[in-house]
Design a protein around this motif. Sequence first.
Motif, PDB file in Angstrom:
ATOM      1  N   THR A 186       0.689  -1.382   0.059  1.00 56.55           N
ATOM      2  CA  THR A 186       0.049   0.181   0.180  1.00 56.55           C
ATOM      3  C   THR A 186       0.860   1.368  -0.002  1.00 56.55           C
ATOM      4  O   THR A 186       2.247   1.125   0.186  1.00 56.55           O
ATOM      5  CB  THR A 186      -0.819   0.050   1.269  1.00 56.55           C
ATOM      6  OG1 THR A 186      -0.075  -0.131   2.656  1.00 56.55           O
ATOM      7  CG2 THR A 186      -1.842  -1.232   1.080  1.00 56.55           C
ATOM      8  N   SER A 191      -6.106   3.216   5.775  1.00 59.00           N
ATOM      9  CA  SER A 191      -7.468   3.098   5.612  1.00 59.00           C
ATOM     10  C   SER A 191      -7.829   1.519   6.263  1.00 59.00           C
ATOM     11  O   SER A 191      -9.105   1.209   6.043  1.00 59.00           O
ATOM     12  CB  SER A 191      -7.429   3.012   4.104  1.00 59.00           C
ATOM     13  OG  SER A 191      -6.847   1.911   3.362  1.00 59.00           O
ATOM     14  N   ASP A 247      -0.862   5.044   4.018  1.00 58.92           N
ATOM     15  CA  ASP A 247      -2.466   4.439   4.093  1.00 58.92           C
ATOM     16  C   ASP A 247      -2.510   3.909   5.392  1.00 58.92           C
ATOM     17  O   ASP A 247      -2.022   3.074   5.977  1.00 58.92           O
ATOM     18  CB  ASP A 247      -2.161   3.419   2.834  1.00 58.92           C
ATOM     19  CG  ASP A 247      -3.590   2.638   2.794  1.00 58.92           C
ATOM     20  OD1 ASP A 247      -4.626   2.978   3.738  1.00 58.92           O
ATOM     21  OD2 ASP A 247      -3.691   1.967   1.781  1.00 58.92           O
TER      22      ASP A 247
END
Length: 188
Positions: free
Chosen positions: A159, A165, A163
């Motif tokens: 990623t 997320s 990130d």
Amino acid sequence: MSNSLASAVLTTPDLAEAMRAVRTLLAVAEVHGADVDFEAVIHSPDVLRRVREVLPDGLEWWALGEGAEGSAKAGDDPEACLPIRLFDWSRPLDRAEPFIDALADSPASVRWDLDAWPEVPEAGLEAVSQKYAYVTLTVNSRDLYQDELAQDHTVHVHTSRGDDSGRVAWLAARIGSTPTGRAEIAPL
């Protein structure tokens, strides 16, 4: 140059289990234009012969070890220069498993360069472009560069470095795992 963050999501002594995890992750990703890259350290003439059968042309390599000389660029015979570090890029996806089968106990890294990680609205995940969409399997090594040799194999998902997320945890859950907490910066 950008860097991704390669997060380990599975480490196992069972190469078949690692490959099942990779196949599951590839089924999640968008792979229409995907390709695969290889890196390995080869000590054995038999392994080198098998790898050359799978990847017969275009291998980049150089001799390893203090004072070692020899390289593909110089036109040298790789078998005469063992051990060597070899690289190959942008091969079709169907070359990955034959390459892995050819390795025996040689350490290697196989990286699938994906088109994208998909959007997952129910998990709050936006689509991620090719720039940060990779899966790497390290074989007989825990790290991306064959510096930490092991008798097991590690699946990494990539990623962007910032990130947060939850994508890594979401991808790990697809293979029935959780992130190991181990991550490396991967120059791309």
